[in-house]
Design a protein around this motif. Structure first.
Motif, PDB file in Angstrom:
ATOM      1  N   GLY A 164       7.513  33.339 -50.074  1.00  0.00           N
ATOM      2  CA  GLY A 164       7.549  34.523 -49.234  1.00  0.00           C
ATOM      3  C   GLY A 164       8.957  34.973 -48.915  1.00  0.00           C
ATOM      4  O   GLY A 164       9.931  34.311 -49.259  1.00  0.00           O
ATOM      5  N   LEU A 165       9.026  36.115 -48.258  1.00  0.00           N
ATOM      6  CA  LEU A 165      10.277  36.650 -47.738  1.00  0.00           C
ATOM      7  C   LEU A 165      10.293  36.317 -46.253  1.00  0.00           C
ATOM      8  O   LEU A 165       9.561  36.932 -45.477  1.00  0.00           O
ATOM      9  CB  LEU A 165      10.342  38.170 -47.937  1.00  0.00           C
ATOM     10  N   VAL A 166      11.087  35.330 -45.860  1.00  0.00           N
ATOM     11  CA  VAL A 166      11.027  34.817 -44.492  1.00  0.00           C
ATOM     12  C   VAL A 166      12.417  34.608 -43.900  1.00  0.00           C
ATOM     13  O   VAL A 166      13.413  34.530 -44.611  1.00  0.00           O
ATOM     14  CB  VAL A 166      10.253  33.477 -44.426  1.00  0.00           C
ATOM     15  N   ARG A 167      12.428  34.502 -42.585  1.00  0.00           N
ATOM     16  CA  ARG A 167      13.629  34.058 -41.879  1.00  0.00           C
ATOM     17  C   ARG A 167      13.625  32.537 -41.892  1.00  0.00           C
ATOM     18  O   ARG A 167      12.581  31.912 -42.046  1.00  0.00           O
ATOM     19  CB  ARG A 167      13.606  34.590 -40.446  1.00  0.00           C
ATOM     20  N   ARG A 168      14.775  31.925 -41.698  1.00  0.00           N
ATOM     21  CA  ARG A 168      14.868  30.457 -41.757  1.00  0.00           C
ATOM     22  C   ARG A 168      13.993  29.790 -40.697  1.00  0.00           C
ATOM     23  O   ARG A 168      13.374  28.762 -40.962  1.00  0.00           O
ATOM     24  CB  ARG A 168      16.317  30.018 -41.662  1.00  0.00           C
ATOM     25  N   ALA A 169      13.902  30.379 -39.522  1.00  0.00           N
ATOM     26  CA  ALA A 169      13.053  29.811 -38.469  1.00  0.00           C
ATOM     27  C   ALA A 169      11.583  29.869 -38.883  1.00  0.00           C
ATOM     28  O   ALA A 169      10.809  28.948 -38.603  1.00  0.00           O
ATOM     29  CB  ALA A 169      13.273  30.550 -37.150  1.00  0.00           C
ATOM     30  N   GLU A 170      11.182  30.948 -39.575  1.00  0.00           N
ATOM     31  CA  GLU A 170       9.811  31.064 -40.064  1.00  0.00           C
ATOM     32  C   GLU A 170       9.538  30.010 -41.141  1.00  0.00           C
ATOM     33  O   GLU A 170       8.451  29.435 -41.202  1.00  0.00           O
ATOM     34  CB  GLU A 170       9.557  32.463 -40.632  1.00  0.00           C
ATOM     35  N   SER A 171      10.533  29.764 -41.970  1.00  0.00           N
ATOM     36  CA  SER A 171      10.411  28.743 -43.000  1.00  0.00           C
ATOM     37  C   SER A 171      10.152  27.376 -42.377  1.00  0.00           C
ATOM     38  O   SER A 171       9.239  26.650 -42.790  1.00  0.00           O
ATOM     39  CB  SER A 171      11.703  28.687 -43.839  1.00  0.00           C
ATOM     40  N   ASP A 172      10.941  27.038 -41.365  1.00  0.00           N
ATOM     41  CA  ASP A 172      10.769  25.750 -40.678  1.00  0.00           C
ATOM     42  C   ASP A 172       9.382  25.645 -40.051  1.00  0.00           C
ATOM     43  O   ASP A 172       8.728  24.602 -40.117  1.00  0.00           O
ATOM     44  CB  ASP A 172      11.838  25.570 -39.594  1.00  0.00           C
ATOM     45  N   LYS A 173       8.920  26.732 -39.455  1.00  0.00           N
ATOM     46  CA  LYS A 173       7.601  26.745 -38.811  1.00  0.00           C
ATOM     47  C   LYS A 173       6.497  26.581 -39.858  1.00  0.00           C
ATOM     48  O   LYS A 173       5.546  25.825 -39.660  1.00  0.00           O
ATOM     49  CB  LYS A 173       7.414  28.053 -38.034  1.00  0.00           C
ATOM     50  N   ALA A 174       6.626  27.277 -40.983  1.00  0.00           N
ATOM     51  CA  ALA A 174       5.624  27.181 -42.048  1.00  0.00           C
ATOM     52  C   ALA A 174       5.527  25.757 -42.584  1.00  0.00           C
ATOM     53  O   ALA A 174       4.428  25.234 -42.806  1.00  0.00           O
ATOM     54  CB  ALA A 174       5.959  28.159 -43.178  1.00  0.00           C
ATOM     55  N   PHE A 191      10.869  29.801 -50.913  1.00  0.00           N
ATOM     56  CA  PHE A 191      11.118  31.015 -50.124  1.00  0.00           C
ATOM     57  C   PHE A 191      12.351  31.760 -50.601  1.00  0.00           C
ATOM     58  O   PHE A 191      13.267  31.189 -51.175  1.00  0.00           O
ATOM     59  CB  PHE A 191      11.351  30.648 -48.651  1.00  0.00           C
ATOM     60  N   GLU A 192      12.383  33.054 -50.251  1.00  0.00           N
ATOM     61  CA  GLU A 192      13.593  33.849 -50.291  1.00  0.00           C
ATOM     62  C   GLU A 192      13.870  34.219 -48.846  1.00  0.00           C
ATOM     63  O   GLU A 192      12.965  34.632 -48.123  1.00  0.00           O
ATOM     64  CB  GLU A 192      13.386  35.104 -51.148  1.00  0.00           C
TER      65      GLU A 192
END
Length: 195
Positions: A164-174, A191-192
């Motif tokens: 996905g296209l995410v922010r780093r905080a979203e990546s950590d949460k995912a 991710f990107e």
């Protein structure tokens, strides 16, 4: 002929399912909106269509190769022009051939080849993987302050791939959400980042 009909049915489902997934949070919330999938997704509508087309074309190309069709189990998942190849091939040469086929498409910006060199997984393992994906996506949609539509989940042999296209905080949460699910052996970020 039977294989082509089955393929077309599967491909039609592959086109419709992501759109239904994107609508789920809206329907659950009691609202209805036209174009929900496009409004929530960070990709443009054109990119979403291109990604679906890439998945269909590459799957068809892989299935059209007799040796790949008969000896491998390979899936192609596209998100924003990045293609993730998962599955199994009994020889490294077949793994590399699948990557070459997919890389030849102009819409493909990059290929992440996660095909393992082994015999194809059993139907039981594939069913378990589908169940893991469902549980991960369900937890993502249930998570407060997290938009599950921004993350595509693919599970292969207990390994969860997150795209996905995410922010780093979203990546950590995912990643944290995926690790909660029973049966997940490993989480791989594809991710990107937009920040």
């Amino acid at each position: 002929m039977k294989t082509r009909t089955l393929l077309m049915t599967a491909l039609t489902g592959a086109l419709i399912f992501p759109l239904l997934q994107a609508c789920a949070p809206v329907v659950v919330g009691g609202a209805a909106a036209t174009g929900t999938a496009v409004a929530i997704d960070r990709r443009t509508a054109g990119t979403m269509v291109d990604d679906q087309a890439v998945e269909l074309k590459t799957l068809d190309a892989i299935l059209s190769d007799k040796e790949l069709y008969e000896q491998t189990h390979i899936s192609s998942t596209s998100f924003n022009g990045l293609v993730l190849l998962t599955g199994q091939a009994p020889r490294a040469e077949l793994r590399e051939r699948a990557e070459r086929i997919v890389s030849a498409y102009p819409e493909v910006r990059r290929v992440v080849n996660e095909i393992t060199v082994s015999a194809p997984n059993s139907v039981m393992t594939r069913t378990s993987d589908t169940w893991i994906t469902t549980k991960v996506k369900t937890l993502m949609f249930a998570e407060k302050d997290f938009n599950g539509n921004n993350v595509k989940v693919v599970t292969e042999n207990g390994t969860v791939y997150l795209m996905g296209l995410v922010r780093r905080a979203e990546s950590d949460k995912a990643v944290a959400i995926a690790r909660q699910v029973k049966g997940v052996q490993r989480v791989v970020k594809v991710f990107e980042y937009i920040d």
